[in-house]
Design a protein around this motif. Structure first.
Motif, PDB file in Angstrom:
ATOM      1  N   SER A 142       0.842  -1.206   0.000  1.00 13.08           N
ATOM      2  CA  SER A 142       0.000   0.000   0.000  1.00 13.08           C
ATOM      3  C   SER A 142       0.873   1.251   0.000  1.00 13.08           C
ATOM      4  N   MET A 143       1.898   1.247   0.858  1.00 17.77           N
ATOM      5  CA  MET A 143       2.786   2.418   0.938  1.00 17.77           C
ATOM      6  C   MET A 143       3.526   2.616  -0.387  1.00 17.77           C
ATOM      7  N   LEU A 145       2.524   1.834  -3.305  1.00 18.62           N
ATOM      8  CA  LEU A 145       1.580   2.340  -4.306  1.00 18.62           C
ATOM      9  C   LEU A 145       1.369   3.846  -4.157  1.00 18.62           C
ATOM     10  N   VAL A 146       1.273   4.309  -2.908  1.00 22.38           N
ATOM     11  CA  VAL A 146       1.143   5.744  -2.653  1.00 22.38           C
ATOM     12  C   VAL A 146       2.384   6.471  -3.185  1.00 22.38           C
ATOM     13  N   ASN A 147       3.554   5.901  -2.932  1.00 21.62           N
ATOM     14  CA  ASN A 147       4.794   6.497  -3.447  1.00 21.62           C
ATOM     15  C   ASN A 147       4.803   6.529  -4.977  1.00 21.62           C
ATOM     16  N   LEU A 149       2.228   6.558  -7.034  1.00 25.12           N
ATOM     17  CA  LEU A 149       1.277   7.574  -7.513  1.00 25.12           C
ATOM     18  C   LEU A 149       1.996   8.921  -7.603  1.00 25.12           C
ATOM     19  N   LEU A 150       2.650   9.292  -6.495  1.00 25.18           N
ATOM     20  CA  LEU A 150       3.343  10.590  -6.461  1.00 25.18           C
ATOM     21  C   LEU A 150       4.483  10.630  -7.472  1.00 25.18           C
TER      22      LEU A 150
END
Lengths: 276, 276
Positions: A142-143, A145-147, A149-150
């Motif tokens: 999850s983490m 994926l957030v990275n 995205l950015l």
């Protein structure tokens, strides 16, 4: 011990002092296995394919899964390995080939305390920073994926901003100098724009990687009913770059989409006066 | 000498030791005038409106135009002031109210050597960094626009990424800690996400500012036939935030668009246990 289906990679690994094998199932004697491949399909193949490793490992062994995959896939993978008596660390990495070579990756990891303990000597050799994010599979992914995205949006935005600057007649080197000292800066702007300035699109990380990772963001958002419109617009730019034939070039080549649609001149490579 | 139409601002300025006036035309005796207003309409009003200053200034005086405006507007403004015998520095600023107070703004400036010379003592008092970007109006505004494209997209992307992380069940504070040490970081992520973590949307820079500035990016791209799809998607998110009633809140409130469309819980303000 290292495994790769490409012979050249195995030879380089042996030349560096390692022992190599061509089939995942030949790693059966290992008690800690790092799976660092491109996507979930490859993880599936390595662990559960015809020559897959999972059913050959000794119960109690640990799989450190480092690919960028959907959090739901990572969670299921943890359960499937668990049902074979195997532990898993959900441990995507960041830092690229350079940091991998120097053993300074960042690892975004989740798993139970026993998995972390068993992983420690391996992670110590691979990583400068290990984030312990939780005790179950899926949190690390999850983490990551957030990275991603950015990171993906920032690369596409760096390209879009450089294209606008060039179209407005600004000197690209000056744009880089000013922006890297201003509120518009990002890690990716600072890191990738030099590729554009040099006209060097040798792939350190390829366009295709962000086509893949932003599709993962899109699919995860879709499954959770969370709209991600900014990431989706960046995804379309990477998809266009792939469609225009730049999929295997460096991800900074997403600026060539803007070039094709506006006729701007990009800085040429030193050895290529006609432009990249 | 300071001019503001708002009495409170004039009183604060006088309390700080300045002399204040309410009408731009009352600044006629100044030889260097800094115009720091919100948009081109206000620049137009201050200089060429009914009580406008331009026709009252002594020829040879200098106008330092600091608003974020379209490059084409800045170029025309330079010509119009020039026809009155007035010099202009096209000098948008970056750094916000905090850096303005401490005299540490960044200035992205263009104009002829004489204008820079005349401006020097004023810029020395206002700015930590002055970029000299060229000898004609429009260059400074072009650079500012490139910065605003990046800054605006990065804020919307920070909100989108935090929304995804929260929806995936990640701890928001941990997301901040990991991302600010990873390749997904941006100046804006690092600066604005703490507002989200504190649930504090007191406007340091408001949503409406990026509605304005990303519209400028969009219009400039339209006029130059350069597509800016990533900036346009961010613009839509700020427009939605304004439409939902958050236009005067801090620009980090763009995350409330994602909240309204997904039902995620945002961190609550310390003094507001019900959430922002």
């Amino acid at each position: 011990m290292g495994c790769d289906i490409i012979e050249q990679a195995r030879q380089a690994f042996e030349a560096g002092g390692g022992r190599s094998v061509a089939l995942p199932s030949d790693l059966a004697d290992c008690h800690v296995v790092v799976v660092l491949v491109v996507n979930a399909q490859q993880v599936e193949s390595v662990l559960f394919g015809e020559q897959g490793l999972a059913r050959h490992l000794t119960p109690g062994s640990l799989v450190i899964q480092c690919a960028t995959v959907a959090p739901a896939f990572a969670r299921e993978l943890g359960e499937r390995l668990g049902s074979l008596g195997l532990a898993m660390l959900d441990a995507p990495v960041s830092g690229g080939a350079a940091k991998a070579r120097s053993g300074e990756l960042s690892v975004m990891a989740s798993g139970d305390a026993g998995a972390f303990e068993k992983a420690e000597p391996v992670l110590d050799a691979m990583a400068a920073t290990v984030y312990r994010l939780g005790d179950s599979a899926g949190v690390g992914s999850s983490m990551k994926l957030v990275n991603q995205l950015l990171a993906g949006v920032h690369i596409a935005t760096a390209a879009e901003a450089m294209a606008l600057g060039i179209r407005l007649g600004l000197d690209p080197e000056t744009v880089y100098e000013v922006i890297t000292h201003s509120a518009g800066n990002s890690w990716m702007f600072e890191n990738r724009v030099p590729h554009i300035l040099k006209g060097d699109y040798t792939p350190l990380s390829a366009v295709d990687i962000f086509v893949k990772d932003l599709n993962l963001v899109h699919e995860t958002g879709r499954d959770l009913a969370l709209p991600t419109p900014v990431a989706s617009s960046a995804l379309q730019q990477f998809t266009a770059a792939r469609g225009a034939g730049f999929g295997r070039e460096d991800d900074a080549a997403v600026i060539k989409v803007y070039q094709r649609l506006s006729g701007i001149d990009l800085p040429a490579a030193a050895n290529d006066p006609e432009g990249a």
